[in-house]
Design a protein around this motif. Sequence first.
Motif, PDB file in Angstrom:
ATOM      1  N   ARG A 110       0.841  -1.196   0.000  1.00  0.00           N
ATOM      2  CA  ARG A 110       0.000   0.000   0.000  1.00  0.00           C
ATOM      3  C   ARG A 110       0.878   1.249   0.000  1.00  0.00           C
ATOM      4  NH1 ARG A 110      -2.323  -4.942   2.128  1.00  0.00           N
ATOM      5  NH2 ARG A 110      -4.539  -4.598   2.537  1.00  0.00           N
ATOM      6  N   ARG A 111       0.471   2.234  -0.757  1.00  0.00           N
ATOM      7  CA  ARG A 111       1.211   3.485  -0.841  1.00  0.00           C
ATOM      8  C   ARG A 111       1.171   4.215   0.497  1.00  0.00           C
ATOM      9  NH1 ARG A 111       2.124   7.241  -5.261  1.00  0.00           N
ATOM     10  NH2 ARG A 111       1.321   5.563  -6.572  1.00  0.00           N
ATOM     11  N   ILE A 112       2.339   4.623   0.998  1.00  0.00           N
ATOM     12  CA  ILE A 112       2.411   5.435   2.211  1.00  0.00           C
ATOM     13  C   ILE A 112       2.267   6.898   1.819  1.00  0.00           C
ATOM     14  CG2 ILE A 112       3.872   6.164   4.136  1.00  0.00           C
ATOM     15  CD1 ILE A 112       5.124   3.446   4.180  1.00  0.00           C
ATOM     16  N   ASN A 113       1.320   7.561   2.429  1.00  0.00           N
ATOM     17  CA  ASN A 113       1.078   8.988   2.183  1.00  0.00           C
ATOM     18  C   ASN A 113       2.335   9.775   2.568  1.00  0.00           C
ATOM     19  OD1 ASN A 113       0.249  11.681   2.367  1.00  0.00           O
ATOM     20  ND2 ASN A 113      -1.756  11.161   3.184  1.00  0.00           N
ATOM     21  N   PRO A 114       2.990  10.456   1.601  1.00  0.00           N
ATOM     22  CA  PRO A 114       4.247  11.144   1.926  1.00  0.00           C
ATOM     23  C   PRO A 114       4.059  12.502   2.573  1.00  0.00           C
ATOM     24  CG  PRO A 114       3.765  11.418  -0.392  1.00  0.00           C
ATOM     25  CD  PRO A 114       2.668  10.551   0.168  1.00  0.00           C
ATOM     26  N   GLY A 115       2.806  12.939   2.757  1.00  0.00           N
ATOM     27  CA  GLY A 115       2.572  14.227   3.385  1.00  0.00           C
ATOM     28  C   GLY A 115       2.658  15.384   2.408  1.00  0.00           C
ATOM     29  N   PHE A 116       2.543  16.592   2.937  1.00  0.00           N
ATOM     30  CA  PHE A 116       2.462  17.804   2.119  1.00  0.00           C
ATOM     31  C   PHE A 116       3.753  18.034   1.331  1.00  0.00           C
ATOM     32  CE2 PHE A 116       1.889  22.327   1.224  1.00  0.00           C
ATOM     33  CZ  PHE A 116       0.527  22.389   0.967  1.00  0.00           C
ATOM     34  N   SER A 117       4.886  17.670   1.897  1.00  0.00           N
ATOM     35  CA  SER A 117       6.160  17.884   1.213  1.00  0.00           C
ATOM     36  C   SER A 117       6.406  16.870   0.114  1.00  0.00           C
ATOM     37  CB  SER A 117       7.320  17.815   2.215  1.00  0.00           C
ATOM     38  OG  SER A 117       7.478  16.495   2.692  1.00  0.00           O
ATOM     39  N   GLY A 118       5.658  15.753   0.126  1.00  0.00           N
ATOM     40  CA  GLY A 118       5.900  14.681  -0.817  1.00  0.00           C
ATOM     41  C   GLY A 118       7.122  13.858  -0.487  1.00  0.00           C
ATOM     42  N   GLN A 119       7.707  14.102   0.677  1.00  0.00           N
ATOM     43  CA  GLN A 119       8.946  13.428   1.087  1.00  0.00           C
ATOM     44  C   GLN A 119       8.689  12.697   2.394  1.00  0.00           C
ATOM     45  OE1 GLN A 119      12.505  15.912   1.266  1.00  0.00           O
ATOM     46  NE2 GLN A 119      13.188  14.774   3.065  1.00  0.00           N
ATOM     47  N   PHE A 120       8.517  11.378   2.314  1.00  0.00           N
ATOM     48  CA  PHE A 120       8.269  10.576   3.505  1.00  0.00           C
ATOM     49  C   PHE A 120       9.465  10.655   4.447  1.00  0.00           C
ATOM     50  CE2 PHE A 120       8.647   6.269   5.497  1.00  0.00           C
ATOM     51  CZ  PHE A 120       7.628   6.451   6.413  1.00  0.00           C
ATOM     52  N   ASN A 121       9.190  10.967   5.714  1.00  0.00           N
ATOM     53  CA  ASN A 121      10.259  11.084   6.706  1.00  0.00           C
ATOM     54  C   ASN A 121      10.583   9.707   7.273  1.00  0.00           C
ATOM     55  OD1 ASN A 121      12.069  11.749   8.681  1.00  0.00           O
ATOM     56  ND2 ASN A 121      10.767  13.228   9.719  1.00  0.00           N
ATOM     57  N   LEU A 122      11.754   9.197   6.925  1.00  0.00           N
ATOM     58  CA  LEU A 122      12.139   7.853   7.321  1.00  0.00           C
ATOM     59  C   LEU A 122      12.311   7.700   8.822  1.00  0.00           C
ATOM     60  CD1 LEU A 122      13.247   8.357   4.305  1.00  0.00           C
ATOM     61  CD2 LEU A 122      14.688   6.397   4.746  1.00  0.00           C
ATOM     62  N   ALA A 123      12.409   8.816   9.540  1.00  0.00           N
ATOM     63  CA  ALA A 123      12.646   8.741  10.974  1.00  0.00           C
ATOM     64  C   ALA A 123      11.389   8.350  11.757  1.00  0.00           C
ATOM     65  CB  ALA A 123      13.157  10.094  11.493  1.00  0.00           C
ATOM     66  N   GLN A 124      10.216   8.446  11.146  1.00  0.00           N
ATOM     67  CA  GLN A 124       8.977   8.288  11.894  1.00  0.00           C
ATOM     68  C   GLN A 124       8.556   6.839  12.089  1.00  0.00           C
ATOM     69  OE1 GLN A 124       8.120  10.955  13.196  1.00  0.00           O
ATOM     70  NE2 GLN A 124       7.990  12.692  11.810  1.00  0.00           N
ATOM     71  N   LEU A 125       8.687   6.027  11.058  1.00  0.00           N
ATOM     72  CA  LEU A 125       8.105   4.689  11.067  1.00  0.00           C
ATOM     73  C   LEU A 125       8.941   3.709  11.876  1.00  0.00           C
ATOM     74  CD1 LEU A 125       5.886   2.820   9.961  1.00  0.00           C
ATOM     75  CD2 LEU A 125       7.360   2.393   7.983  1.00  0.00           C
ATOM     76  N   GLY A 126       8.307   3.061  12.856  1.00  0.00           N
ATOM     77  CA  GLY A 126       8.985   2.018  13.622  1.00  0.00           C
ATOM     78  C   GLY A 126       9.127   0.752  12.794  1.00  0.00           C
ATOM     79  N   ILE A 127      10.217   0.020  12.972  1.00  0.00           N
ATOM     80  CA  ILE A 127      10.445  -1.200  12.196  1.00  0.00           C
ATOM     81  C   ILE A 127      10.614  -2.415  13.109  1.00  0.00           C
ATOM     82  CG2 ILE A 127      11.424   0.040  10.240  1.00  0.00           C
ATOM     83  CD1 ILE A 127      14.202  -0.787  11.218  1.00  0.00           C
ATOM     84  N   ASP A 128      10.041  -2.359  14.304  1.00  0.00           N
ATOM     85  CA  ASP A 128      10.189  -3.454  15.258  1.00  0.00           C
ATOM     86  C   ASP A 128       9.524  -4.738  14.771  1.00  0.00           C
ATOM     87  OD1 ASP A 128      11.251  -1.859  17.790  1.00  0.00           O
ATOM     88  OD2 ASP A 128       9.651  -0.691  16.883  1.00  0.00           O
ATOM     89  N   ASN A 129       8.465  -4.614  13.955  1.00  0.00           N
ATOM     90  CA  ASN A 129       7.743  -5.793  13.494  1.00  0.00           C
ATOM     91  C   ASN A 129       7.882  -5.972  11.986  1.00  0.00           C
ATOM     92  OD1 ASN A 129       6.139  -8.063  14.082  1.00  0.00           O
ATOM     93  ND2 ASN A 129       4.306  -7.010  13.368  1.00  0.00           N
ATOM     94  N   VAL A 130       8.964  -5.470  11.418  1.00  0.00           N
ATOM     95  CA  VAL A 130       9.189  -5.606   9.980  1.00  0.00           C
ATOM     96  C   VAL A 130       9.665  -7.025   9.669  1.00  0.00           C
ATOM     97  CG1 VAL A 130      10.708  -4.922   8.089  1.00  0.00           C
ATOM     98  CG2 VAL A 130       9.591  -3.187   9.472  1.00  0.00           C
ATOM     99  N   ASP A 131       9.008  -7.667   8.710  1.00  0.00           N
ATOM    100  CA  ASP A 131       9.405  -8.996   8.275  1.00  0.00           C
ATOM    101  C   ASP A 131      10.513  -8.917   7.233  1.00  0.00           C
ATOM    102  OD1 ASP A 131       8.989 -11.925   8.128  1.00  0.00           O
ATOM    103  OD2 ASP A 131       8.363 -11.464   6.076  1.00  0.00           O
ATOM    104  N   ARG A 132      10.419  -7.926   6.322  1.00  0.00           N
ATOM    105  CA  ARG A 132      11.432  -7.722   5.305  1.00  0.00           C
ATOM    106  C   ARG A 132      11.221  -6.361   4.647  1.00  0.00           C
ATOM    107  NH1 ARG A 132      11.993 -12.047   2.106  1.00  0.00           N
ATOM    108  NH2 ARG A 132      12.061 -11.151   0.017  1.00  0.00           N
ATOM    109  N   ILE A 133      12.291  -5.779   4.158  1.00  0.00           N
ATOM    110  CA  ILE A 133      12.243  -4.529   3.410  1.00  0.00           C
ATOM    111  C   ILE A 133      12.789  -4.821   2.019  1.00  0.00           C
ATOM    112  CG2 ILE A 133      13.019  -2.135   3.264  1.00  0.00           C
ATOM    113  CD1 ILE A 133      13.471  -2.239   6.310  1.00  0.00           C
ATOM    114  N   GLU A 134      11.943  -4.618   1.006  1.00  0.00           N
ATOM    115  CA  GLU A 134      12.355  -4.866  -0.375  1.00  0.00           C
ATOM    116  C   GLU A 134      12.606  -3.524  -1.062  1.00  0.00           C
ATOM    117  OE1 GLU A 134       9.611  -7.355  -2.401  1.00  0.00           O
ATOM    118  OE2 GLU A 134       9.824  -9.025  -0.994  1.00  0.00           O
TER     119      GLU A 134
END
Length: 618
Positions: A110-134
């Motif tokens: 699913r597309r992550i809404n990048p916000g008004f700037s169009g630049q998703f802030n990588l610092a916000q999203l927690g990755i504690d339950n990430v299975d894999r990043i492709e």
Amino acid sequence: MNITTALLLAVFGGIESSAQEQEEESANVEVLQPFVVVATRTPISLAEASPSVSVVTSEELGEKQLRTLAGALRGLPGMFLGQSGQAGANASLFTRGSESNHTLFLLNGRRINPGFSGQFNLAQLGIDNVDRIEVMRGAATTLYGSESIGGVIDINLGGSGNTQRLSAEAGSFGSYLVSLGLAAENEKSGFSLTLSQFETDNQTPHADYRVFNWAPSLFYRINDRILLDFQGLYYESTNGLPGARVDFGFPKAEDFQENAYWMASPGIRIDVSDTFSARLFYSHSRDKLRSLTTGFFTSFNDFEVATDEVSLQIDWQAGDNFLATLGYTYLNNDFGRLDAGSLAVLVDNSSNSQSVFGQIQWRWHERFFFVAGVRQDEFSDFGSPVTWSISGAFDMPSTQTSFFIKAATAYAPPQGNDLYGPFGNPLLDAEESDSWEFGFRQTLLEEKLSVEVLYFYNDIFNRIIFDAVSFTTNNSGRMRTEGVEVSGDWNWNENLHIYGNFTFMNADDLTAGERLLRRPRYTFTAGFSSSPMKALDFGFEVSGASQREDRSFPPNPPFVVDVDPGDYVTGRIYANWQVSENLSLFGRIENLFNEQYDSFADFKALDRGVFGGATLTF
């Protein structure tokens, strides 16, 4: 005995003592071939995927104690990350030198809404339950639509089975992280849920940061053919904005930023037959940002973007060697901007698009893999572009060599801030690009060693730039990036893994006749991980960047100064100890050499930091 000797004995001595035991165990384990979805929107073998594709697994995230998305991506070839501050500050990703809003982020497709700037802030999203990043570097518009001139990153949340996990960590700069993960699954249904809270004071005064994440995933299997699923996400964060080191009044005590984001996305998958399947989901997300910045341009605004997405994908498998994919996407964005002081509505606009795409995959004699796709978009405000992509892979089993080639076009409409920001221009056109790449993969030493080399070229025109004369944005820019990515991966044996990558890149602003800012010419990462015994693993990693150019904005004349932020090399070391079946202890040192450097000009990176904690499973 000195430290170096002890370390070598721990690595290689432990290897020899336990190699035979691990080989006997591995002989009874069925090895599953690694796969990737992001390259074609369907599962393919990772060996068939181009060197432009990388996968970061949950095992790697846990072993290396990578706690942020920025940290997980930082060590990949062709990707440079910088931050306008320390932990929690806005993190910008330049994939192969493209703009920081040219990389599309997905959450379980699913597309992550990048916000008004169009630049998703990588610092916000927690990755504690990430299975894999492709990760797929390079143009991906044909498959994924706008925002993917530079590439696409799909973050897959949720594990499997029945697990409960509680983890706590504390360390330097007043930092602590607590996370709780729950998962349960049977043949009919399953769910996973992660809750996490991270706080830090950081090192710069008034740069404190707090973020809370909540991410549920559910599925229910109606029968052998129909699967329902749901993906949710919520996070909220607050951080101080002390500003750049040269700003008047630095560090600013009153400036701040508050962000809240949520997504709700139900979906259904229907396997009509063994050869025909359909996937449909709807996603609604909202990104709200309140920001106060003082200075020459004081701003106190509320920004909001609401996104609705409908996506349909149909796959038809014709025999073992041919797969056809058809898709449809509807996307609507509502942009809002409010003066938080006077409550005056400054922006209330929307845009939408409908898209159809098709792709074929063809395998011939198990040596040739051909993929071609085309997409037609219909934008409410930015025309009706057609984009395409074509790629091929050729395998030579006799030499264990694979060759890859790809050419593609891409298209990126302007973002909310480009159109409706303080210096926006609602008459902007979309950015476009032509790109191509070729490379090879060579495996050696009974497939224990893999070497990849790839050349890439990307020409972006109608580039959106800021005009200092008119104080607004326009489409007069053009940029070109080209370079070489080299990576190596060596599994010495079951206990020692050695890896590294190097990227050389020229990133040029063709309009201004100069190098693009914030794109290093050279970047590298190298390291090893070792398991000298079953209960213990540890590793070391070093990374760096060289020949960077940036721009400083002092409050006094000449107001704009081109600067060289300098080269840097940083290191990190980590260790994990499985005390018992349910308890593990871990620790790491970040910026091991205590390198003093700016991530971006006038934004100092953190000094050496020590962190440790424990994980309890039950």
